[in-house]
Design a protein around this motif. Structure first.
Motif, short mmCIF file in Angstrom:
data_model
loop_
_atom_site.label_atom_id
_atom_site.label_comp_id
_atom_site.label_asym_id
_atom_site.label_seq_id
_atom_site.Cartn_x
_atom_site.Cartn_y
_atom_site.Cartn_z
N ASP A 205 82.04 21.76 69.10
CA ASP A 205 83.45 21.10 68.93
C ASP A 205 83.67 20.10 69.74
O ASP A 205 85.11 19.53 69.89
N ASN B 170 92.15 25.64 56.50
CA ASN B 170 91.33 25.83 57.37
C ASN B 170 89.93 25.73 57.51
O ASN B 170 89.75 25.78 56.27
N ASP B 171 89.27 25.64 58.47
CA ASP B 171 87.60 25.67 58.34
C ASP B 171 87.43 27.46 57.88
O ASP B 171 86.28 27.44 56.70
N ILE B 183 80.62 23.61 57.24
CA ILE B 183 81.52 22.63 57.61
C ILE B 183 81.40 21.33 55.99
O ILE B 183 81.32 20.84 54.83
N ARG B 202 91.21 21.97 62.06
CA ARG B 202 89.99 23.63 62.27
C ARG B 202 91.20 23.85 64.22
O ARG B 202 90.45 24.05 65.31
N ASP B 205 90.65 22.57 67.57
CA ASP B 205 89.41 22.03 67.99
C ASP B 205 89.20 20.30 66.62
O ASP B 205 87.99 20.21 66.66
#
Lengths: 304, 304
Positions: A205, B170-171, B183, B202, B205
């Motif tokens: 991150d 979102n992830d 990703i 994220r 993050d």
């Protein structure tokens, strides 16, 4: 003028969702020095056992790392084995054999003592303090620590980091050290403990840099595939300090915020390369040109 | 020229480690439209029940949001209640009463149909597709979805997002939709599904933007304290699309990578403000000047 790096030299075994390696060169000192060696001359202090392979020693000297401070003791080299969980941001330790590292008492060769830059990898805080005391007043001292020392040697740790210019830790350690739950509040408290600059590493991150009147936030470089994160945090520290030593940063003059920010990015770049292969493998082929290209890519993918 | 926003208007109850609120205005359409309203005129489509408070309606119209498409049906407004875990990046749902939202069949007022920008909040994919079909060919269509639709309505979802310019997820959803674990690999696969631009949110993050030949990575703005993340992802989408609509982006011409990157930062800024108070509270006082100041701070803390 060199960067002196102190820390563990080890053999590691790792299990990741993508594969495993039974035994490979590792240790904080190894990763830090390899990463830093692309930017500045490096001198290391560590201890290995009689099992330490000549080819592993060669990898260090091939990168012009001065190994005069690498002690060879009777016994086996520090061995660590761990397993990464699916998301690769967390791992569990399966085995720790301290071996010759248990009684590591770092002694600096004379040629190390007047060097201007000192980076203390994660070892017992009193040992870190003792190493700094052997130096003739380094221009810039930085170091890492871990949850264990925050827990069982807090007072020693506080006395040690009070003398540092830069503390490099991860977010969990920052929360633990500060007793706060937000990164910014943690940073404020930790800077009050002495280090003028705090780096908080956040694995996949990114990373943040905090000073009293300045802060900087970097995302992680988005790797297409992550092979093995072992050593990435140490490579971050190596890239960060290596870059600052390479440009001859003198913190006695005003700190240059822009150069500190750039050092964070070079740290992130070195951490990202580290993750592309198991252990130190990536450093066998990595070139400074590749590093600079990724640094420029970092600029391109974060500018707006 | 306006941005048309479709989605849920709701009452929410939230429990966080810092406090709780039994009932407050919420819903994707609400958060998106409030955030976007700082950049461009907004027209919303949604449904509320007879319990929808006049003061909540007033909050929307005070921000010049056109509520002609906000249907008032017999019954109660959609109600959701959830609890956040300690790290605030995850939550569990405690209660979902769809109420009037269960039979929501969005119908666009005539005055909406020739607007150039359309943002489809997370609702059933076939409904999203139906809304777009009511429009007279919007210049830019974007939308959000969720794990539920990826799971139970995958084919409808694929047919729907194939027509979109921008997908915002979102992830976890990106991994689920693509079947990939990194990703970047997820992004490559999802762009093959149709959307020319993919935004991956994220949470704390940061966010990433991917196109075939361009990508951009933004860290999250480091808030000193995080009160309630409810709606932050929707505010991100509102800031992102609101900014693009505000500058009159025309994707029929070449996309402007720099403007897309800036839109990501405005999205991040709006998401960060949202987290500073419970629910939509922050939008009662937030000014465009504060938004622009944080945008500039973002530049300062990420430039190197």
């Amino acid at each position: 003028m060199s960067l002196v790096v102190v820390g563990s030299v080890a053999y590691d075994g790792v299990i990741t969702p993508h594969g495993s390696v039974d035994r490979m060169l590792g240790g904080a000192c190894t990763y830090i020095s390899l990463a830093a060696s692309y930017f500045t001359p490096v001198k290391i202090v560590g201890v290995v056992g009689t099992d330490f392979a000549e080819e592993d020693h060669q990898l260090l000297t091939d990168r012009n790392i001065d190994t005069d401070g690498l002690e060879r003791a009777d016994g086996l080299t520090f061995f660590w084995r761990g397993e990464y969980y699916e998301n690769m941001n967390q791992r569990k330790t399966l085995q720790t054999d301290l071996n010759v590292f248990e009684h590591f008492n770092p002694k600096l060769p004379e040629s190390y003592k007047d060097q201007p830059y000192l980076l203390l990898g994660n070892i017992q805080p009193a040992l870190q303090k003792g190493v700094r005391a052997q130096m003739k007043g380094p221009k810039l001292t930085g170091g890492d620590t871990m949850n264990l020392w925050i827990d069982i040697a807090r007072d020693e740790l506080l006395a040690t980091i009070a003398e540092w210019d830069v503390l490099v830790i991860n977010d969990e350690e920052a929360y633990m050290l500060s007793g706060e739950k937000s990164i910014r509040k943690s940073a404020e408290k930790i800077i009050e403990m002495g280090p003028k600059t705090l780096i908080i590493k956040r694995g996949g991150d990114g990373a943040m840099l905090f000073r009293k009147d300045h802060y900087f936030v970097a995302p992680a470089y988005p790797l297409a595939s992550l092979c093995d994160p072992t050593g990435a945090g140490d490579c971050f520290a190596g890239g960060f300090f290596g870059y600052l030593a390479g440009i001859g940063l003198d913190p006695a003059k005003d700190f240059d915020a822009t150069e500190l920010n750039r050092a964070v990015i070079y740290g992130s770049v070195m951490g990202s390369f580290c993750c592309e292969r198991f252990g130190v493998e990536r450093f066998r082929s990595l070139s400074r040109a590749e590093i600079d290209a990724r640094y420029e890519e970092f600029r391109k993918i974060t500018s707006f």
